[in-house]
Motif scaffolding. Structure first.
Motif, PDB file in Angstrom:
ATOM      1  N   THR A  52       9.896  -1.810  -1.253  1.00 37.11           N
ATOM      2  CA  THR A  52       9.153  -1.132  -2.310  1.00 37.11           C
ATOM      3  C   THR A  52       9.527   0.408  -2.109  1.00 37.11           C
ATOM      4  O   THR A  52       9.504   0.976  -3.141  1.00 37.11           O
ATOM      5  N   GLU A 105       7.403  -3.276   2.489  1.00 36.68           N
ATOM      6  CA  GLU A 105       7.088  -1.652   2.255  1.00 36.68           C
ATOM      7  C   GLU A 105       8.387  -1.119   2.365  1.00 36.68           C
ATOM      8  O   GLU A 105       8.470  -0.082   1.389  1.00 36.68           O
ATOM      9  N   HIS A 162       5.837  -3.350  -5.918  1.00 36.13           N
ATOM     10  CA  HIS A 162       5.215  -4.443  -4.847  1.00 36.13           C
ATOM     11  C   HIS A 162       5.078  -5.663  -5.679  1.00 36.13           C
ATOM     12  O   HIS A 162       4.919  -6.732  -5.210  1.00 36.13           O
ATOM     13  N   GLU A 164      -1.400  -2.802  -3.817  1.00 34.25           N
ATOM     14  CA  GLU A 164      -0.872  -3.836  -4.624  1.00 34.25           C
ATOM     15  C   GLU A 164      -1.634  -5.126  -4.569  1.00 34.25           C
ATOM     16  O   GLU A 164      -2.157  -5.480  -3.511  1.00 34.25           O
ATOM     17  N   TYR A 212       8.489   2.335   6.107  1.00 32.67           N
ATOM     18  CA  TYR A 212       8.748   2.516   4.872  1.00 32.67           C
ATOM     19  C   TYR A 212       9.716   3.436   4.504  1.00 32.67           C
ATOM     20  O   TYR A 212      10.753   3.008   4.165  1.00 32.67           O
ATOM     21  N   HIS A 270       5.360   2.736  -7.121  1.00 35.31           N
ATOM     22  CA  HIS A 270       5.344   2.236  -5.685  1.00 35.31           C
ATOM     23  C   HIS A 270       4.554   0.933  -5.580  1.00 35.31           C
ATOM     24  O   HIS A 270       5.217  -0.317  -5.529  1.00 35.31           O
ATOM     25  N   GLU A 271       3.449   1.203  -6.070  1.00 33.97           N
ATOM     26  CA  GLU A 271       2.435  -0.188  -6.032  1.00 33.97           C
ATOM     27  C   GLU A 271       3.255  -1.272  -7.225  1.00 33.97           C
ATOM     28  O   GLU A 271       3.178  -2.394  -6.870  1.00 33.97           O
ATOM     29  N   MET A 323       0.845  -1.283   0.118  1.00 38.92           N
ATOM     30  CA  MET A 323      -0.072   0.054   0.124  1.00 38.92           C
ATOM     31  C   MET A 323       0.926   1.199  -0.106  1.00 38.92           C
ATOM     32  O   MET A 323       2.148   1.378   0.518  1.00 38.92           O
ATOM     33  N   ARG A 324       0.479   2.282  -0.818  1.00 36.69           N
ATOM     34  CA  ARG A 324       1.106   3.522  -0.335  1.00 36.69           C
ATOM     35  C   ARG A 324       0.183   4.385   0.254  1.00 36.69           C
ATOM     36  O   ARG A 324      -1.046   4.619  -0.056  1.00 36.69           O
TER      37      ARG A 324
HETATM   38 ZN   LIG Z   1       3.454  -0.021  -0.328  1.00 35.54          ZN
END
Ligand SMILES: [Zn+2]
Length: 470
Positions: free
Chosen positions: A351, A348, A329, A299, A406, A325-326, A1-2
């Motif tokens: 990523t 994370e 993943h 993702e 992150y 970003h996604e 996830m972002r």
């Molecule tokens: Zn993420």
């Protein structure tokens, strides 16, 4: 996830901006260690229900006879909401199960919130499989995080009973939470048939049809999960990255960012493939749009979601950083799996590093000075809260989750490049990717690969960065 909240964090720190598929894997004749899901699902538009019949063939591989099986019923998180009130669905959702049978014999089930337990009629020995069949009804939430009905689009994430993972530690039935991604799943094979009303098309983890049809049969082997978006509103732009077809799905109001984001998606897939190792599936979908409070993107295997635009220091811009970003993943989470509830930093952190590396190399955005400030800030947080970067999802207050899980690990990877050189760091990631492809990796697996490739004991380095020791 972002996380959408990142942008806020960035600006409060006064810093620079940050933040189906379908390799048709040969289905072996001998049964593998992967479960096989067969799902027949009907979307009832007026009732906002997905009615499904599912069968799962359990894998044969196990070390001891298996007495029970656990499933995750994540849609039940959207009833009697007990998480942060900003993320509360505007209409509740849930899932009901009926007619469950094991090898044709009716069995009782126990459901506790998002966990369903099925006791097998007799312990299942090593080398034997069993088939669990059931009917389910999914009542779709509105404004649900990830699982959501919005106008003429249904985001179907974690939308079927998902087998829980049993590993060396036993069954994993970690609770749902709105901080991070509380998911852990194993590689599986999927055979999914959708029945949808006229005018809908389906975007999914599998290789998609790209046309409207009311009955659609999809197959995808060797993925951790199966996501689908049913929509009347999206259109597509497609291109290729190597052998992989890249689709960018958008609605009319997002048309202005469709070209730059398709370009970013294709370039991102090429960038990661050339550094970390080839993406092993035939297709990847990027679906623009909102999928929950606080989430900028999410993702899934062969499909990611992203906001169309994000705030930057230069104003509102296409969400290139979220898309890349996604897509990163797909390597860290999709192909190399990990327990995202137990060690969220592992996917994370890598990523976020991949995202920043892309932004630095391809977008000429230099975030290294900013990441250095993040490192100092995270040390202050560690001193006052006693929290490290390698803890369970549930240990982090929402407001420090992003920086600890992150950003600090991403800063660590840049520091590692300063220490041993970029080439060696890329070799570490490439080796890690190939050694743990289609498997589950842990923090210690990552350390072991790094030490071997670097031909140097990096333990004190990782201890300092991730555990704040020394
Ligand atoms: Zn993420």
């Amino acid at each position: 996830m972002r996380r959408r909240l990142f942008a806020l964090l960035v600006f409060t720190l006064g810093l620079s901006p940050i933040c189906s598929g379908s390799l048709v894997f040969a289905k072996e004749d001998t049964v593998t260690d992967r479960p096989t899901y067969q799902i027949d699902a009907t979307y009832m538009e007026k009732q906002e229900i997905v009615k499904g019949h599912m069968s799962v063939t359990l894998p044969e591989l196990r070390s001891t006879p298996q007495k029970e099986v656990y499933f995750r019923l994540y849609p039940n998180a959207f009833q009697k909401w007990k998480y942060n009130k900003e993320a509360k669905p505007t209409k509740e959702g849930h899932i009901t199960i009926s007619h469950l049978k094991v090898d044709g014999v009716k069995q009782n089930i126990t459901i506790n919130d998002t966990v369903m337990k099925v006791v097998l009629p007799k312990p299942l020995p090593k080398g034997k499989s069993a088939k669990i069949e059931l009917d389910y009804q999914l009542y779709l939430p509105h404004g649900g995080t990830r699982l959501n009905k919005y106008k003429n689009t249904v985001f179907l994430a974690q939308w079927y009973p998902m087998l829980a993972v049993k590993d060396k530690e036993g069954w994993h039935t970690e609770p749902y939470t709105t901080t991070g991604d509380p998911f852990y799943s194993q590689m599986s094979d999927f055979d999914v048939t959708f029945h949808v009303p006229k005018g809908y098309q389906i975007i999914s983890t599998a290789k998609d049809l790209h046309k409207q049809k009311q009955i659609v049969h999809l197959q995808q082997y060797n993925v951790r999960d199966f996501v689908a978006v049913l929509t009347k509103d999206y259109q597509v732009l497609s291109s290729k990255s190597g052998k992989t077809k890249v689709n960018l799905w958008y609605t009319k109001s997002m048309e202005d960012v469709s070209k730059p984001l398709l370009h970013a998606a294709v370039d991102g897939m090429q960038f990661y493939s050339s550094r970390f190792g080839e993406y092993p599936y035939q297709e990847v979908d990027v679906v623009l749009g909102e999928t929950g409070f606080g989430i900028a993107g999410m993702e899934y295997p062969g499909l990611v979601t992203s906001l169309p635009k994000v705030p930057t220091t230069e104003g509102i811009a296409p969400a290139v950083n979220v898309v890349v970003h996604e897509l990163a993943h797909q390597w860290w989470y999709g192909v190399v799996g990990n327990n995202q509830a137990k060690e969220p930093w592992l996917d994370e952190g890598l990523t976020t590093f991949s995202e920043y590396l892309y932004m630095q190399k391809q977008m000429k955005q230099d975030d290294e000075p900013w990441l250095k400030r993040v490192a100092i800030k995270s040390e202050e947080i560690h001193k006052s809260a006693g929290i490290t970067s390698v803890q369970r999802l549930y240990d982090y207050p929402d407001e420090i989750y992003g920086i600890m899980v992150y950003l600090r690990p991403a800063a660590m990877m840049f520091a590692l490049m300063d220490e041993i050189g970029e080439e060696k760091v890329m070799k570490i990631l490439n080796t890690y990717y190939h050694q743990y492809q289609f498997k589950i990796a842990t923090t210690s697996d990552f350390f072991r690969v790094a030490n071997q490739v670097a031909e140097k004991d990096l333990t004190p380095f990782f201890q300092k960065w991730l555990y704040f020791k020394g």
